[in-house]
Design a protein around this motif. Sequence first.
Motif, PDB file in Angstrom:
ATOM      1  N   ASP A 237       0.818  -1.203   0.092  1.00  0.00           N
ATOM      2  CA  ASP A 237      -0.136   0.078  -0.021  1.00  0.00           C
ATOM      3  C   ASP A 237       0.832   1.308   0.020  1.00  0.00           C
ATOM      4  OD1 ASP A 237       1.008   0.288   2.606  1.00  0.00           O
ATOM      5  OD2 ASP A 237      -0.847  -0.583   3.618  1.00  0.00           O
ATOM      6  N   GLN A 238       0.266   2.412   0.167  1.00  0.00           N
ATOM      7  CA  GLN A 238       0.913   3.624   0.077  1.00  0.00           C
ATOM      8  C   GLN A 238       1.917   3.749   1.166  1.00  0.00           C
ATOM      9  OE1 GLN A 238      -1.998   6.878  -0.158  1.00  0.00           O
ATOM     10  NE2 GLN A 238      -2.212   6.439  -2.209  1.00  0.00           N
ATOM     11  N   GLU A 275      -1.122  -1.662 -10.141  1.00  0.00           N
ATOM     12  CA  GLU A 275      -1.095  -0.449  -9.419  1.00  0.00           C
ATOM     13  C   GLU A 275      -1.838   0.853 -10.302  1.00  0.00           C
ATOM     14  OE1 GLU A 275       2.494  -0.679  -6.280  1.00  0.00           O
ATOM     15  OE2 GLU A 275       2.752   0.326  -8.157  1.00  0.00           O
ATOM     16  N   ARG A 279      -5.553   2.452  -9.850  1.00  0.00           N
ATOM     17  CA  ARG A 279      -5.751   3.721  -9.473  1.00  0.00           C
ATOM     18  C   ARG A 279      -6.713   4.503 -10.750  1.00  0.00           C
ATOM     19  NH1 ARG A 279      -0.063   3.977  -8.247  1.00  0.00           N
ATOM     20  NH2 ARG A 279       0.054   4.304 -10.501  1.00  0.00           N
TER      21      ARG A 279
END
Length: 287
Positions: A237-238, A275, A279
């Motif tokens: 994750d981020q 990803e 997004r």
Amino acid sequence: MPRRSPVGPRATGTRSESRHPTIATEPTGEARNSTVDRALRVLEAFLGEESQIGVLELSRQLDLDKSVIHRILSTLVARRFIEQDPVSRRYRVGLRIWELGQRYLAGQLLKDVAEKELTRMIAAHPYATAYLAQLDGGDVVVISTIRGPGPINLYMDPGSRLIAEHTTTGRTLLAFLPPVKADQIVARRRQAGGSIRRFPDIDEVRADFAAIRERGYGESQGRYSPGVNTVAVALTDQEGSPILALSVDYLGFPETEGLGRILPRELRDCVRRIERLVRASGAESES
């Protein structure tokens, strides 16, 4: 076209180490009368056709006293899982429920996109099998299994559960956790026992975690099952915490020579595509 046959255990463990989670059943006795169970029953009542429900309806439907319903609803309203209409004074689903639903949809989207990308990638590699997996405490659980072409390749059923420390895939996921948290998970899993393999020295495991983080992927050649090689990467994750592992097992044949050099790049390319697609889908859903 020859029929593909599964051969041997997965490279990241043995079937005898696999454990199947218990099937959830309807709570009985004290569990059914617990505050948590009552609150969940109240939430489940909003799955019906009515968009708003009153206290008396909930009391009759759930066979609970009105005072109990009031206390539960007050807590759920305070936590924004339920809202009260200021005019009708009836109750409806709140913002937190929507947020949880969005999390679920995002997770499903991630899984669907990852499966498609792995399917495309593994189609070019005979004698290989791709997996999606995630951590569950000190275990790694197989979510999806995608066979590559060829008359022979490996297979492990989705839902198979293995000790994470005893797998390349599991170690790759553990390596991207904060070191203190990874140590805690490994220690608790060791205390639980149930392994047919000897647990290695913890310093050796920590060194392996560090090497995985430095390389950006995990790899093994016959380490857990003779003749079976594995490459794994973590999708994070981020904040850099692991969400899923993408891995490939392949048999040590002359035809697969060189895969150990190719797969790390291809799996990391897969992660970047996943990803970007997730997004992009998220941006479309918000517009």
